[in-house]
Design a protein around this motif. Sequence first.
Motif, PDB file in Angstrom:
ATOM      1  N   PRO A  82       2.231  11.744  11.791  1.00 13.81           N
ATOM      2  CA  PRO A  82       1.106  11.017  11.203  1.00 13.81           C
ATOM      3  C   PRO A  82       1.484  10.316   9.899  1.00 13.81           C
ATOM      4  N   CYS A  83       0.705   9.297   9.589  1.00 13.66           N
ATOM      5  CA  CYS A  83       0.877   8.584   8.325  1.00 13.66           C
ATOM      6  C   CYS A  83      -0.489   8.091   7.866  1.00 13.66           C
ATOM      7  N   ASN A  84      -0.752   8.327   6.598  1.00 14.26           N
ATOM      8  CA  ASN A  84      -1.998   7.844   6.009  1.00 14.26           C
ATOM      9  C   ASN A  84      -1.708   6.642   5.138  1.00 14.26           C
ATOM     10  N   HIS A  85      -2.476   5.562   5.339  1.00 13.78           N
ATOM     11  CA  HIS A  85      -2.302   4.348   4.512  1.00 13.78           C
ATOM     12  C   HIS A  85      -3.689   3.771   4.256  1.00 13.78           C
ATOM     13  N   SER A  86      -4.501   4.536   3.547  1.00 12.83           N
ATOM     14  CA  SER A  86      -5.918   4.210   3.395  1.00 12.83           C
ATOM     15  C   SER A  86      -6.175   2.943   2.585  1.00 12.83           C
ATOM     16  N   ALA A  95      15.667  13.763  12.152  1.00 12.12           N
ATOM     17  CA  ALA A  95      15.886  12.737  11.131  1.00 12.12           C
ATOM     18  C   ALA A  95      14.721  12.770  10.145  1.00 12.12           C
ATOM     19  N   VAL A  96      14.829  11.955   9.097  1.00 14.87           N
ATOM     20  CA  VAL A  96      13.698  11.705   8.205  1.00 14.87           C
ATOM     21  C   VAL A  96      13.029  10.422   8.664  1.00 14.87           C
ATOM     22  N   TYR A  97      11.727  10.476   8.871  1.00 11.61           N
ATOM     23  CA  TYR A  97      10.961   9.337   9.369  1.00 11.61           C
ATOM     24  C   TYR A  97      10.095   8.774   8.249  1.00 11.61           C
ATOM     25  N   TYR A  98      10.214   7.480   8.035  1.00 10.70           N
ATOM     26  CA  TYR A  98       9.485   6.808   6.965  1.00 10.70           C
ATOM     27  C   TYR A  98       8.443   5.854   7.541  1.00 10.70           C
ATOM     28  N   CYS A  99       7.246   5.946   7.033  1.00 14.00           N
ATOM     29  CA  CYS A  99       6.158   5.030   7.350  1.00 14.00           C
ATOM     30  C   CYS A  99       5.975   4.125   6.142  1.00 14.00           C
ATOM     31  N   ILE A 100       5.989   2.828   6.339  1.00 14.20           N
ATOM     32  CA  ILE A 100       5.966   1.887   5.216  1.00 14.20           C
ATOM     33  C   ILE A 100       4.980   0.763   5.519  1.00 14.20           C
ATOM     34  N   ALA A 101       4.147   0.434   4.530  1.00 11.17           N
ATOM     35  CA  ALA A 101       3.245  -0.718   4.654  1.00 11.17           C
ATOM     36  C   ALA A 101       3.950  -1.923   4.046  1.00 11.17           C
ATOM     37  N   SER A 132      -4.865   4.825   9.025  1.00 18.08           N
ATOM     38  CA  SER A 132      -3.822   5.781   9.385  1.00 18.08           C
ATOM     39  C   SER A 132      -3.163   5.360  10.691  1.00 18.08           C
ATOM     40  N   SER A 133      -2.019   5.953  10.946  1.00 23.79           N
ATOM     41  CA  SER A 133      -1.300   5.660  12.183  1.00 23.79           C
ATOM     42  C   SER A 133      -0.507   6.892  12.592  1.00 23.79           C
ATOM     43  N   THR A 134      -0.045   6.878  13.843  1.00 20.27           N
ATOM     44  CA  THR A 134       0.775   7.964  14.371  1.00 20.27           C
ATOM     45  C   THR A 134       1.940   7.380  15.136  1.00 20.27           C
ATOM     46  N   LEU A 135       3.119   7.841  14.820  1.00 19.87           N
ATOM     47  CA  LEU A 135       4.312   7.492  15.571  1.00 19.87           C
ATOM     48  C   LEU A 135       4.519   8.568  16.622  1.00 19.87           C
ATOM     49  N   ILE A 136       4.714   8.160  17.863  1.00 15.59           N
ATOM     50  CA  ILE A 136       4.901   9.112  18.944  1.00 15.59           C
ATOM     51  C   ILE A 136       6.267   8.917  19.574  1.00 15.59           C
ATOM     52  N   LEU A 137       7.066   9.992  19.528  1.00 13.12           N
ATOM     53  CA  LEU A 137       8.315  10.035  20.288  1.00 13.12           C
ATOM     54  C   LEU A 137       7.996  10.823  21.550  1.00 13.12           C
ATOM     55  N   PRO A 138       7.942  10.192  22.708  1.00 11.59           N
ATOM     56  CA  PRO A 138       7.348  10.853  23.877  1.00 11.59           C
ATOM     57  C   PRO A 138       8.111  12.076  24.379  1.00 11.59           C
ATOM     58  N   ALA A 171       0.822  -1.202   0.000  1.00 10.72           N
ATOM     59  CA  ALA A 171       0.000   0.000   0.000  1.00 10.72           C
ATOM     60  C   ALA A 171       0.858   1.255   0.000  1.00 10.72           C
ATOM     61  N   LYS A 172       0.330   2.300  -0.633  1.00 12.46           N
ATOM     62  CA  LYS A 172       1.023   3.593  -0.637  1.00 12.46           C
ATOM     63  C   LYS A 172       0.772   4.277   0.692  1.00 12.46           C
ATOM     64  N   THR A 173       1.774   4.997   1.189  1.00 17.48           N
ATOM     65  CA  THR A 173       1.620   5.775   2.412  1.00 17.48           C
ATOM     66  C   THR A 173       1.850   7.241   2.098  1.00 17.48           C
ATOM     67  N   THR A 174       1.200   8.102   2.872  1.00 19.42           N
ATOM     68  CA  THR A 174       1.329   9.550   2.701  1.00 19.42           C
ATOM     69  C   THR A 174       1.703  10.172   4.036  1.00 19.42           C
ATOM     70  N   GLN A 175       2.751  11.003   4.010  1.00 21.04           N
ATOM     71  CA  GLN A 175       3.236  11.657   5.224  1.00 21.04           C
ATOM     72  C   GLN A 175       3.466  13.135   4.939  1.00 21.04           C
ATOM     73  N   PRO A 176       3.363  13.980   5.964  1.00 20.10           N
ATOM     74  CA  PRO A 176       3.730  15.385   5.750  1.00 20.10           C
ATOM     75  C   PRO A 176       5.214  15.488   5.429  1.00 20.10           C
ATOM     76  N   THR A 177       5.559  16.490   4.663  1.00 19.70           N
ATOM     77  CA  THR A 177       6.945  16.640   4.223  1.00 19.70           C
ATOM     78  C   THR A 177       7.875  16.969   5.384  1.00 19.70           C
ATOM     79  N   SER A 178       7.417  17.828   6.280  1.00 20.17           N
ATOM     80  CA  SER A 178       8.288  18.233   7.382  1.00 20.17           C
ATOM     81  C   SER A 178       7.469  18.604   8.612  1.00 20.17           C
ATOM     82  N   MET A 179       8.128  18.518   9.770  1.00 18.03           N
ATOM     83  CA  MET A 179       7.520  18.902  11.046  1.00 18.03           C
ATOM     84  C   MET A 179       8.605  19.417  11.965  1.00 18.03           C
ATOM     85  N   ASP A 180       8.207  20.305  12.869  1.00 13.09           N
ATOM     86  CA  ASP A 180       9.110  20.792  13.900  1.00 13.09           C
ATOM     87  C   ASP A 180       8.595  20.349  15.258  1.00 13.09           C
ATOM     88  N   CYS A 181       9.502  20.184  16.206  1.00 12.21           N
ATOM     89  CA  CYS A 181       9.126  19.813  17.563  1.00 12.21           C
ATOM     90  C   CYS A 181      10.143  20.406  18.513  1.00 12.21           C
TER      91      CYS A 181
END
Lengths: 111, 113
Positions: A21-25, A84-90, A70-76, A2-12
Amino acid sequence: DAKTTQPTSMDCAEGRAANLPCNHSTISGNEYVYWYRQIHSQGPQYIIHGLKNNETNEMASLIITEDRKSSTLILPHATLRDTAVYYCIAVNTGTASKLTFGTGTRLQVTL
Amino acid sequence: ETGVTQSPTHLIKTRGQQVTLRCSSQSGHNTVSWYQQALGQGPQFIFQYYREEENGRGNFPPRFSGLQFPNYSSELNVNALELDDSALYLCASSREAGAYGYTFGSGTRLTVV
């Protein structure tokens, strides 16, 4: 896979939770959601994976919606070293399980 | 346990030449996959070797070839190098064709001039 969709960048901000977040509909029932990250000039590093249930390990938590679209990765408690660059993969682990990387989310953790 | 090691770390070749990249898989792993990562892009799957046989191939021409040895180490060979072959080449090892996740090496940076 399945294809996944993620935002290009985020700040924290350092010390805060980073929620990626990751979309994998179109994910199928036998595909797992894997997360890897790649720190500049290094190979990708495995973080966590899951099928249906939420998962937690020493690095992160993975929250998968009930419909698995969809799913969410949480770094507490993000630190500068989590930049880093974070990849979500089905991944269908029942077959020759190649990893189909997208362009990922570039997470910048700041002071 | 030892991780995945790749050699060399950096390499410069001339267009038209041939190159061989090497990968030692993590102890206990019988599967090796190779990926090409162009600058600013995610890694792209080249092929996978499982128990010394090719077990899947991505959209790469035949001049990209590979081998896996009885100790499960692997080589990636690229013939007739082109400028667009300049990239980071990543090796990833796993148990049982990736069923338990992959461990990546740090890659070989290939520059074709």
